[in-house]
Motif scaffolding. Structure first.
Motif, PDB file in Angstrom:
ATOM      1  N   SER A  16      49.367  50.903   1.229  1.00  0.00           N
ATOM      2  CA  SER A  16      48.294  50.874   0.350  1.00  0.00           C
ATOM      3  C   SER A  16      46.897  51.071   1.227  1.00  0.00           C
ATOM      4  CB  SER A  16      48.115  49.436   0.011  1.00  0.00           C
ATOM      5  OG  SER A  16      48.151  48.467   0.853  1.00  0.00           O
ATOM      6  N   SER A  17      46.964  51.336   2.225  1.00  0.00           N
ATOM      7  CA  SER A  17      45.697  51.852   2.975  1.00  0.00           C
ATOM      8  C   SER A  17      45.905  52.742   4.157  1.00  0.00           C
ATOM      9  CB  SER A  17      45.206  50.252   3.760  1.00  0.00           C
ATOM     10  OG  SER A  17      46.094  49.953   4.970  1.00  0.00           O
ATOM     11  N   LEU A  18      44.730  53.114   4.684  1.00  0.00           N
ATOM     12  CA  LEU A  18      44.898  54.508   5.585  1.00  0.00           C
ATOM     13  C   LEU A  18      43.759  53.898   6.747  1.00  0.00           C
ATOM     14  CD1 LEU A  18      45.570  57.285   6.310  1.00  0.00           C
ATOM     15  CD2 LEU A  18      43.815  57.967   4.733  1.00  0.00           C
ATOM     16  N   ASP A  19      44.318  53.684   7.893  1.00  0.00           N
ATOM     17  CA  ASP A  19      43.605  53.326   9.125  1.00  0.00           C
ATOM     18  C   ASP A  19      42.914  54.695   9.355  1.00  0.00           C
ATOM     19  OD1 ASP A  19      44.631  50.826   8.936  1.00  0.00           O
ATOM     20  OD2 ASP A  19      46.192  51.340  10.684  1.00  0.00           O
ATOM     21  N   ASP A  20      41.591  54.264   9.488  1.00  0.00           N
ATOM     22  CA  ASP A  20      40.591  55.685  10.448  1.00  0.00           C
ATOM     23  C   ASP A  20      40.771  55.603  11.678  1.00  0.00           C
ATOM     24  OD1 ASP A  20      38.982  57.584  10.743  1.00  0.00           O
ATOM     25  OD2 ASP A  20      37.118  56.369   9.610  1.00  0.00           O
ATOM     26  N   ILE A  21      41.368  56.414  12.471  1.00  0.00           N
ATOM     27  CA  ILE A  21      41.657  56.087  13.869  1.00  0.00           C
ATOM     28  C   ILE A  21      41.126  57.358  14.634  1.00  0.00           C
ATOM     29  CG2 ILE A  21      43.279  56.081  15.630  1.00  0.00           C
ATOM     30  CD1 ILE A  21      45.068  54.702  13.679  1.00  0.00           C
ATOM     31  N   ALA A  22      40.063  57.512  15.438  1.00  0.00           N
ATOM     32  CA  ALA A  22      39.514  58.524  15.927  1.00  0.00           C
ATOM     33  C   ALA A  22      40.119  58.646  17.388  1.00  0.00           C
ATOM     34  CB  ALA A  22      38.104  58.454  16.233  1.00  0.00           C
ATOM     35  N   ASP A  23      40.311  57.532  18.005  1.00  0.00           N
ATOM     36  CA  ASP A  23      40.880  57.662  19.461  1.00  0.00           C
ATOM     37  C   ASP A  23      42.224  57.071  19.546  1.00  0.00           C
ATOM     38  OD1 ASP A  23      41.326  57.560  22.153  1.00  0.00           O
ATOM     39  OD2 ASP A  23      39.248  56.799  22.615  1.00  0.00           O
ATOM     40  N   TRP A  24      43.184  58.059  19.538  1.00  0.00           N
ATOM     41  CA  TRP A  24      44.524  57.558  19.795  1.00  0.00           C
ATOM     42  C   TRP A  24      45.092  57.056  20.759  1.00  0.00           C
ATOM     43  CZ3 TRP A  24      48.190  55.752  16.252  1.00  0.00           C
ATOM     44  CH2 TRP A  24      48.286  56.389  14.898  1.00  0.00           C
ATOM     45  N   GLU A  25      44.468  57.670  21.928  1.00  0.00           N
ATOM     46  CA  GLU A  25      44.790  57.006  23.330  1.00  0.00           C
ATOM     47  C   GLU A  25      44.270  55.538  23.470  1.00  0.00           C
ATOM     48  OE1 GLU A  25      46.656  58.353  25.735  1.00  0.00           O
ATOM     49  OE2 GLU A  25      47.132  59.979  24.085  1.00  0.00           O
ATOM     50  N   ALA A  26      43.181  55.437  23.066  1.00  0.00           N
ATOM     51  CA  ALA A  26      42.598  53.828  22.891  1.00  0.00           C
ATOM     52  C   ALA A  26      43.443  52.940  21.958  1.00  0.00           C
ATOM     53  CB  ALA A  26      41.076  53.628  22.463  1.00  0.00           C
ATOM     54  N   ARG A  27      44.020  53.542  20.807  1.00  0.00           N
ATOM     55  CA  ARG A  27      44.917  52.672  19.944  1.00  0.00           C
ATOM     56  C   ARG A  27      46.076  52.410  20.582  1.00  0.00           C
ATOM     57  NH1 ARG A  27      44.125  51.123  14.503  1.00  0.00           N
ATOM     58  NH2 ARG A  27      46.157  50.501  13.724  1.00  0.00           N
ATOM     59  N   PHE A  28      46.647  53.225  21.470  1.00  0.00           N
ATOM     60  CA  PHE A  28      47.979  53.185  22.220  1.00  0.00           C
ATOM     61  C   PHE A  28      47.746  51.861  23.089  1.00  0.00           C
ATOM     62  CE2 PHE A  28      49.120  57.738  22.042  1.00  0.00           C
ATOM     63  CZ  PHE A  28      49.613  57.820  20.757  1.00  0.00           C
ATOM     64  N   ASN A  29      46.612  52.013  23.882  1.00  0.00           N
ATOM     65  CA  ASN A  29      46.459  50.781  24.834  1.00  0.00           C
ATOM     66  C   ASN A  29      45.984  49.389  24.339  1.00  0.00           C
ATOM     67  OD1 ASN A  29      46.719  52.631  27.069  1.00  0.00           O
ATOM     68  ND2 ASN A  29      44.668  53.275  26.898  1.00  0.00           N
ATOM     69  N   ASP A  30      45.161  49.509  23.146  1.00  0.00           N
ATOM     70  CA  ASP A  30      44.571  48.350  22.625  1.00  0.00           C
ATOM     71  C   ASP A  30      45.815  47.610  21.867  1.00  0.00           C
ATOM     72  OD1 ASP A  30      42.089  48.676  23.335  1.00  0.00           O
ATOM     73  OD2 ASP A  30      41.375  49.483  21.369  1.00  0.00           O
ATOM     74  N   TYR A  31      46.572  48.103  21.392  1.00  0.00           N
ATOM     75  CA  TYR A  31      47.952  47.680  20.574  1.00  0.00           C
ATOM     76  C   TYR A  31      49.264  47.766  21.472  1.00  0.00           C
ATOM     77  CZ  TYR A  31      45.344  47.284  16.302  1.00  0.00           C
ATOM     78  OH  TYR A  31      44.301  46.903  15.531  1.00  0.00           O
ATOM     79  N   GLY A  32      49.256  48.150  22.494  1.00  0.00           N
ATOM     80  CA  GLY A  32      50.419  47.944  23.265  1.00  0.00           C
ATOM     81  C   GLY A  32      51.437  48.788  22.881  1.00  0.00           C
ATOM     82  N   TYR A  33      51.389  50.131  22.338  1.00  0.00           N
ATOM     83  CA  TYR A  33      52.305  50.876  22.145  1.00  0.00           C
ATOM     84  C   TYR A  33      53.356  51.063  23.162  1.00  0.00           C
ATOM     85  CZ  TYR A  33      50.230  52.116  17.470  1.00  0.00           C
ATOM     86  OH  TYR A  33      49.687  52.009  16.051  1.00  0.00           O
ATOM     87  N   THR A  34      54.828  51.362  22.618  1.00  0.00           N
ATOM     88  CA  THR A  34      55.653  51.641  23.511  1.00  0.00           C
ATOM     89  C   THR A  34      55.622  53.125  23.822  1.00  0.00           C
ATOM     90  OG1 THR A  34      57.287  51.891  21.609  1.00  0.00           O
ATOM     91  CG2 THR A  34      57.110  49.814  22.610  1.00  0.00           C
ATOM     92  N   GLU A  35      56.472  53.732  24.650  1.00  0.00           N
ATOM     93  CA  GLU A  35      56.622  55.053  24.777  1.00  0.00           C
ATOM     94  C   GLU A  35      57.113  55.852  23.730  1.00  0.00           C
ATOM     95  OE1 GLU A  35      55.197  56.687  27.360  1.00  0.00           O
ATOM     96  OE2 GLU A  35      54.227  54.877  27.968  1.00  0.00           O
ATOM     97  N   ASP A  36      58.058  55.168  22.990  1.00  0.00           N
ATOM     98  CA  ASP A  36      58.895  55.829  21.669  1.00  0.00           C
ATOM     99  C   ASP A  36      57.669  55.879  20.882  1.00  0.00           C
ATOM    100  OD1 ASP A  36      61.305  55.985  22.780  1.00  0.00           O
ATOM    101  OD2 ASP A  36      62.011  54.266  21.841  1.00  0.00           O
TER     102      ASP A  36
END
Length: 191
Positions: A16-36
């Motif tokens: 129901s929504s679409l996140d507006d993400i300009a900087d994926w590297e920051a998103r990876f770090n801020d949200y603690g994304y796994t390598e997968d």
């Protein structure tokens, strides 16, 4: 900073929504994304670039142009037949996006589809999706696909959605002996 990516990975039945993400590297770090998760997003970005490049090629051959619907075709580098369609629609891009991403609506506008559902949210704007096509007559067995669906909203308001198969997601819904597991090389929409 978010302590975990748990809230970022809630998998809705209907997107129901679409996140507006300009900087994926920051998103990876801020949200603690796994390598997968990073791998899935980076694969989606690469497929998006491939889809854009294919659509910008000038070797598309005009097929039909009826009632405002234009259909063009070409051969891919893998010697597969490709098709692209374009039309103007009297709807906002966000409304079309919500319709495309709502598996419960898919059967209303595509009678060949039996099931479409989100299996898992892989990252923001990135989902593992299951789609099953109906048997066509008595000769074509039903097909199913486990694909990544990725979408991106650009600064100008355009929305692009791509979908493609990856073998590493097949475990989310094991193959059935009565259904042929298909491979989706690349599909996309530009709204």
């Amino acid at each position: 900073m978010v302590e975990s990516n748990k809230e970022d990975l809630t998998c809705p039945v209907i997107i129901s929504s679409l996140d507006d993400i300009a900087d994926w590297e920051a998103r990876f770090n801020d949200y603690g994304y796994t390598e997968d998760q990073k791998r899935y997003v980076r694969a989606a970005h690469a497929k998006m670039e491939e889809w854009i490049a294919v659509n910008e090629k000038d070797d598309w051959k005009r097929g039909t142009d009826k009632k405002g619907l234009t259909v063009d075709g070409r051969q891919s580098s893998r010697d597969l037949s490709m098709m692209r369609c374009s039309t103007l629609m009297p709807f906002l891009p966000e409304d079309i996006f919500l319709t495309l991403c709502d598996g419960t609506l898919r059967q209303e506008y595509d009678p060949n589809i039996e099931i479409t559902k989100n299996l898992e949210k892989l990252a923001a704007n990135t989902y593992a999706t299951y789609q099953k096509a109906k048997r066509i007559a008595l000769v074509i067995s039903p097909r199913d696909f486990v694909i990544i669906t990725y979408f991106h909203k650009h600064e100008n308001g355009d929305i692009r959605i791509i979908a493609f198969s990856v073998d590493s997601l097949a475990h989310l819904l094991p193959e059935s002996k009565d259904i042929v597991r298909g491979e989706l090389h690349l599909a996309g929409w530009h709204l």
